[in-house]
Every structure is written in structure tokens, then in C-alpha cells.
Design a protein around this motif. Sequence first.
Motif, PDB file in Angstrom:
ATOM      1  N   ALA A   9       0.826  -1.205   0.000  1.00 56.98           N
ATOM      2  CA  ALA A   9       0.000   0.000   0.000  1.00 56.98           C
ATOM      3  C   ALA A   9       0.861   1.255   0.000  1.00 56.98           C
ATOM      4  N   VAL A  10       1.957   1.231   0.784  1.00 63.63           N
ATOM      5  CA  VAL A  10       2.849   2.391   0.829  1.00 63.63           C
ATOM      6  C   VAL A  10       3.534   2.587  -0.518  1.00 63.63           C
ATOM      7  N   VAL A  11       4.062   1.503  -1.090  1.00 61.71           N
ATOM      8  CA  VAL A  11       4.750   1.600  -2.381  1.00 61.71           C
ATOM      9  C   VAL A  11       3.796   2.080  -3.465  1.00 61.71           C
ATOM     10  N   SER A  12       2.542   1.633  -3.379  1.00 60.08           N
ATOM     11  CA  SER A  12       1.551   2.005  -4.395  1.00 60.08           C
ATOM     12  C   SER A  12       1.209   3.490  -4.383  1.00 60.08           C
ATOM     13  N   LEU A  13       1.552   4.170  -3.310  1.00 56.94           N
ATOM     14  CA  LEU A  13       1.356   5.622  -3.275  1.00 56.94           C
ATOM     15  C   LEU A  13       2.251   6.328  -4.281  1.00 56.94           C
ATOM     16  N   LEU A  22       6.592  -6.906  -6.424  1.00 57.39           N
ATOM     17  CA  LEU A  22       6.971  -6.190  -5.204  1.00 57.39           C
ATOM     18  C   LEU A  22       8.284  -6.667  -4.572  1.00 57.39           C
ATOM     19  N   PRO A  23       8.503  -7.982  -4.378  1.00 59.70           N
ATOM     20  CA  PRO A  23       9.754  -8.397  -3.714  1.00 59.70           C
ATOM     21  C   PRO A  23      11.000  -7.942  -4.457  1.00 59.70           C
ATOM     22  N   HIS A  27      13.884  -5.212  -3.137  1.00 56.77           N
ATOM     23  CA  HIS A  27      15.298  -5.578  -3.059  1.00 56.77           C
ATOM     24  C   HIS A  27      16.153  -4.642  -3.904  1.00 56.77           C
ATOM     25  N   ALA A  28      15.664  -4.289  -5.090  1.00 62.21           N
ATOM     26  CA  ALA A  28      16.405  -3.360  -5.951  1.00 62.21           C
ATOM     27  C   ALA A  28      16.507  -1.988  -5.285  1.00 62.21           C
ATOM     28  N   PHE A  29      15.405  -1.542  -4.681  1.00 59.06           N
ATOM     29  CA  PHE A  29      15.374  -0.248  -3.993  1.00 59.06           C
ATOM     30  C   PHE A  29      16.408  -0.203  -2.872  1.00 59.06           C
ATOM     31  N   LEU A 117       8.501   1.261 -13.181  1.00 61.86           N
ATOM     32  CA  LEU A 117       9.186   0.945 -11.931  1.00 61.86           C
ATOM     33  C   LEU A 117      10.579   1.540 -11.770  1.00 61.86           C
ATOM     34  N   ILE A 118      11.236   1.884 -12.865  1.00 57.46           N
ATOM     35  CA  ILE A 118      12.625   2.325 -12.763  1.00 57.46           C
ATOM     36  C   ILE A 118      12.762   3.606 -11.950  1.00 57.46           C
TER      37      ILE A 118
END
Length: 416
Positions: A9-13, A22-23, A27-29, A117-118
Motif C-alpha cells: 500500500a505504501v509503495v503504491s502511493l 513487489l519483492p 530488493h532493488a530499492f 518501476l525504474i
Amino acid sequence: MANRSRVEAVVSLFVTVHPHELPSLLHAFTCFFFLLSAYFVILPLRDEGAISLGLGKLPGLFMASLALTFIAAPASTYIFSLSHLSKGKVALLNLVSISATWARVIDSMNSESGSRLIGFVGAGATLGQLCGSLLAVAMAQLGPYLLLFAALLMELAARSSIGIGQDETHEPQELSSTSESVSQSVEHNFEPVNRLTASSMKHKFSAMLDGLQLILASTYLLHVCCFMWLTAVVSSFFYFQKAAVVAEAVANALDRRRMFAQVNSFTAVFILIGQLTLTGQILTSAGVTAAICAAPVISFANMTTIAIWPTWIMVAISETLRKVLNYVLTRPGREVLFTVVTRDEKYKAKVCMDVLVQRLGDAAAAGIYKILQGSLNKGPSAIALCALPVCFAWIITAFSLGRRQAHLAKSQALDQ
């Protein structure tokens, strides 16, 4: 599951992400957060050291960096080729190059998901830049001991990198067959590490040559090389201008380290905001062409402005604008360029390009700058005017390359 739902939910903001992405995205982040934190902790130390040696020696240092790259690049490419093909496990040595990590991220995306996503992955890197720069400001007096702290951050980056590319899809059979085909390809080209001999080592170092062959065989990759070379040339011109300004404005070495770290922190705030709010939207709506043309256009305007008003304030403002646009739009757009190439091209050719082409651009800029400033005694205004044709060529190359990427992405989508 509840915790994962909250994280999603936080990432989707900030970004549109599917549950199976998502996983790998997280991990990339985190990997880029730790990697760039390590880099920016010691970057002010490097920049101040370059000034302390004398501005006249900067071009020579760039040439030496190119020479060392030609020695180290085959080794790092070979090590990376071994590690990225071993069932998804990543060795610490992968993180010798930021390019290697970007290659893994891009390999798990296509043009559509990359555009979405990048920007978020880049935000992890920028947040790392911000935190690393703030740490460098607070601990500037530690000097070389900052290297120990950077080593710890690199270890954390290595551990985070293991999860990059883990895509929780509902197509295990397809993923399994893909992994098997890659494994077979690897076994044909690479022997297990414990069976390496002197002759096989010589063969493995041909990985860099493989990358060069892939580049020469593709007009698209040659076009990307030209774009990256021009990017490096212009960036180095700005770097030399910035170093000259800081050397004149600040005499104390500790104060210079703090200033570099403060500027990096200030810039990172604007880049982070842009990456979390604009990058994905612009890449998906305006497209790659607009993204990769942004930095060349603003650099042309900046050089024109510096030619008219060659002051340290104008150089500082121009460098900030260029960096913000580069990391918010052009750099993410550049990574999307590699979503339409083969896996071999992503790993071998891309790493080769990021390492060698970057250094060749730096060296070319160093040589030109040394001639203009040293031999011809040109000032900041004249140097900025000489850089305008390079900026114009960069704009034309970016526009043409963006159109080609869009065409290839459309063709791939139709084939699927």
C-alpha cells in the motif's frame, strides 16, 4: 501477509506495482540505497582530493582512470558473467559495478514495467545519495576512515541484491525453462570456478570482447554507445567547471569536503521528489524519447547561459538543474533503452558500455578541456561555447535513439 499488504500500500502511493513485482522491486530499492550511500559517503573525499592535487592534473587523472579501466574491466566483466548466471545467486563482487546491478534490474523488466518501476528503483539510489551525503557532512573530519563505513554499506548492498529478479509470477514452468536454457548457455561458455586453469582464464576474459562484438554487430547498441559517450563528455565538462569554481571559492580542504557533501544533499532532495512523483508518469505518458532528451536540452541551455554569464552562481545553478533532470528523467530513460535487447546484450554489452564508453567520454572531455584551458588559455565562457556543438549532437542522438527504442518496444509487444 498483513505486513506485506501494508508495504504494498505504501509503495503504491508512489508507483503502480503488481503484487508479483513487489519483492524484486524492494530488493532493488534497498540495494541501490546502500550502494549509493557508500558511494556518496566517500565522493566528497574524492572530489576534494582531486582539487588538492591541482586543477591542472585533473585531465591527467581522467586519462589514468581510462587506462586502469582497460585493465580492470575484463576482470570485472568476467566475474560478473560467472556470478549472474549461477541460479540467481549474486556474489559480493557483482557490486564492483553499479552497471552490473542495473543489468540485473533491467533483466527482470520489459519496456512497460521498466517505464513504471525504474523511477522508484532510482529513488532508492537517490535516497542513498541523500543519506550518504548527510553522513559525509556530519563525519567530514574522519577523512579516509569513511572508507570503512562505506565498506559496511557495500556489504548490506550485496545482501539486498540477492532478491533482485525474484518475480513471484504464476508461471513457474515458463520461468523454469528459461532458467534451464540460460544454464545450458552458461555451461557451454563458462567452467565451474574450481576447475579454472590458466588457459580457461584466458578464455573467460574474452567476455569483454564478446560484449564489444555484440555492440559492433548492432546498430541500435552503437547508437546507445554514441548517446552514452556524449553524455559522459558533457557531464565531465560540467565537472571541470564545478571543480574550478569550488577551488577558487573555498581554500580549506575540510570546508571543500563539507561543501561537496552539502551540494550533493541539496540536489538529492529535488531528485528524490522528482523520481517518486514524475519519473514513472512521464516515462509512461510522454515516452522514452522525451525522457532521454530532457538532460541534453537543459545542458544546451545551461552552456549558453554560462557563456553569457560565466559566474560561480550560474555554474552551480546549471549543474543542479542538469543533475536533477538527468536522474529524474534521462538516466531512468537510458536504462529503459536496454529493455528491448537480448539477455546477452544486457549483461555483456551493457556492462562493457557502462564501463568503457563512460571512461572514453571522460577522457575525451579531459583532453579537450586541457587543450582549451591549458594550451589556448580559454576561460569559462569560451569553454561553454565550445561545448554547445557537443550538446546539440547529444540532443539529435537522444531524439533518434528514443524513436528507435519505441519502435523496438512496439515490435516486441506485437510478437508477444
